[in-house]
Design a protein around this motif. Sequence first.
Motif, PDB file in Angstrom:
ATOM      1  N   SER A  43       1.233  -1.152   0.151  1.00 44.11           N
ATOM      2  CA  SER A  43       0.283   0.053  -0.346  1.00 44.11           C
ATOM      3  C   SER A  43       0.890   1.716  -0.110  1.00 44.11           C
ATOM      4  CB  SER A  43      -1.113  -0.131   1.984  1.00 44.11           C
ATOM      5  OG  SER A  43      -1.804   1.084   0.808  1.00 44.11           O
ATOM      6  N   PRO A 102     -11.101  15.611  -1.858  1.00 45.63           N
ATOM      7  CA  PRO A 102     -10.440  14.508  -1.738  1.00 45.63           C
ATOM      8  C   PRO A 102      -9.235  14.812  -2.626  1.00 45.63           C
ATOM      9  CG  PRO A 102     -11.455  13.807  -4.167  1.00 45.63           C
ATOM     10  CD  PRO A 102     -12.073  15.001  -3.366  1.00 45.63           C
ATOM     11  N   LEU A 103      -7.698  13.585  -2.182  1.00 40.60           N
ATOM     12  CA  LEU A 103      -6.479  13.996  -2.411  1.00 40.60           C
ATOM     13  C   LEU A 103      -6.670  13.783  -3.696  1.00 40.60           C
ATOM     14  CD1 LEU A 103      -4.612  13.125  -0.035  1.00 40.60           C
ATOM     15  CD2 LEU A 103      -4.378  15.449   0.161  1.00 40.60           C
ATOM     16  N   HIS A 104      -5.616  14.190  -4.498  1.00 41.45           N
ATOM     17  CA  HIS A 104      -5.787  13.433  -6.028  1.00 41.45           C
ATOM     18  C   HIS A 104      -4.076  13.776  -6.072  1.00 41.45           C
ATOM     19  CE1 HIS A 104      -9.090  14.102  -8.020  1.00 41.45           C
ATOM     20  NE2 HIS A 104      -9.532  15.007  -7.798  1.00 41.45           N
ATOM     21  N   PHE A 105      -3.571  12.724  -6.832  1.00 40.46           N
ATOM     22  CA  PHE A 105      -2.238  12.547  -6.818  1.00 40.46           C
ATOM     23  C   PHE A 105      -1.696  12.178  -8.022  1.00 40.46           C
ATOM     24  CE2 PHE A 105      -1.783   9.544  -3.308  1.00 40.46           C
ATOM     25  CZ  PHE A 105      -3.025   9.377  -2.461  1.00 40.46           C
TER      26      PHE A 105
ATOM     27  N   TYR B  32     -14.032   9.828   7.286  1.00 37.66           N
ATOM     28  CA  TYR B  32     -14.035  10.553   5.925  1.00 37.66           C
ATOM     29  C   TYR B  32     -13.169   9.612   5.343  1.00 37.66           C
ATOM     30  CZ  TYR B  32     -13.257  13.015   0.937  1.00 37.66           C
ATOM     31  OH  TYR B  32     -12.857  13.844  -0.263  1.00 37.66           O
ATOM     32  N   ILE B  34     -12.088   7.399   1.611  1.00 37.64           N
ATOM     33  CA  ILE B  34     -11.947   7.341  -0.059  1.00 37.64           C
ATOM     34  C   ILE B  34     -11.602   6.269  -0.689  1.00 37.64           C
ATOM     35  CG2 ILE B  34     -11.424   8.319  -2.488  1.00 37.64           C
ATOM     36  CD1 ILE B  34     -10.458  10.825  -0.164  1.00 37.64           C
ATOM     37  N   TYR B  36      -9.478   4.396  -4.224  1.00 38.97           N
ATOM     38  CA  TYR B  36      -9.021   5.141  -4.582  1.00 38.97           C
ATOM     39  C   TYR B  36      -8.713   3.500  -6.101  1.00 38.97           C
ATOM     40  CZ  TYR B  36      -7.511   9.913  -3.164  1.00 38.97           C
ATOM     41  OH  TYR B  36      -7.570  11.155  -2.201  1.00 38.97           O
ATOM     42  N   PHE B  46      -8.986   8.611  -7.569  1.00 44.36           N
ATOM     43  CA  PHE B  46     -10.361   9.042  -6.875  1.00 44.36           C
ATOM     44  C   PHE B  46     -11.567   8.616  -8.302  1.00 44.36           C
ATOM     45  CE2 PHE B  46     -13.184  10.782  -4.437  1.00 44.36           C
ATOM     46  CZ  PHE B  46     -14.272  11.290  -5.096  1.00 44.36           C
ATOM     47  N   ASP B  49     -16.247   9.071  -2.867  1.00 44.49           N
ATOM     48  CA  ASP B  49     -15.354   8.803  -1.178  1.00 44.49           C
ATOM     49  C   ASP B  49     -16.884   9.411   0.032  1.00 44.49           C
ATOM     50  OD1 ASP B  49     -14.907  12.839  -1.159  1.00 44.49           O
ATOM     51  OD2 ASP B  49     -16.555  11.568  -2.230  1.00 44.49           O
ATOM     52  N   ARG B  51     -18.389  10.244   3.778  1.00 46.25           N
ATOM     53  CA  ARG B  51     -17.838  11.379   5.071  1.00 46.25           C
ATOM     54  C   ARG B  51     -19.002   9.963   5.741  1.00 46.25           C
ATOM     55  NH1 ARG B  51     -15.768  15.629   4.540  1.00 46.25           N
ATOM     56  NH2 ARG B  51     -15.524  15.903   3.337  1.00 46.25           N
ATOM     57  N   PHE B  89      -7.962   0.411  -3.600  1.00 40.46           N
ATOM     58  CA  PHE B  89      -7.616   0.762  -2.160  1.00 40.46           C
ATOM     59  C   PHE B  89      -8.450   1.966  -1.283  1.00 40.46           C
ATOM     60  CE2 PHE B  89      -3.498  -0.334  -2.662  1.00 40.46           C
ATOM     61  CZ  PHE B  89      -2.567  -0.065  -3.353  1.00 40.46           C
TER      62      PHE B  89
END
Lengths: 114, 114
Positions: A43, A102-105, B32, B34, B36, B46, B49, B51, B89
């Motif tokens: 992970s 949300p986080l973007h990678f 929260y 998410i 992926y 993404f 998501d 909550r 994930f």
Amino acid sequence: GAVVSQHPSWVICKSGTSVKIECRSLDFQATTMFWYRQFPKQSLMLMATSNEGSKATYEQGVEKDKFLINHASLTLSTLTVTSAHPEDSSFYICSVGRLNSPLHFGNGTRLTVT
Amino acid sequence: GESVGLHLPTLSVQEGDNSIINCAYSNSASDYFIWYKQESGKGPQFIIDIRSNMDKRQGQRVTVLLNKTVKHLSLQIAATQPGDSAVYFCAENRGGGSNYKLTFGKGTLLTVNP
């Protein structure tokens, strides 16, 4: 969502040398960026939080003198792996945090140390 | 699913079937979550998501279910396609209000057979 660009996408270096990886936020100014590391079939593990204009915050067990983070502008954070060794070979991924999103990678950087 | 050592849990489905990927989280304070998708050699992408004040959320062909009682999260993919093959994930936010600091689960490899 945020558009994140990472460079290079892959790099091979010799043991003992240093490698710099760039992470750019292309569509907004990011005060916070995150660096993750991912070993094969595992992970993502958070390494550090990059804070614009101040020192990075490192997770437990991550050597700050080995993984130098610079976040000198609102669109760029860099991770330098100093004195790289074969055990540093990994997939390094940055992400950008935007309030209430949300986080973007980025697409990651494959580092191979020979 | 549970992971053992370095081996990712795997799920193999036929094209057109529905897929359900499960994730157990550990921190009851997480608020929260998410999902992926990560394709080989790329950064996480993404998907959806949710909550903690919700127990279900739907997107295009995907649904996330959250059961806070047993700290369980699932991702349902309808009419699974070969392009859905990837590692999935779940991630939880333990940062107490910020969307930023995520902790990732171990991942599940989804293989879609044509």
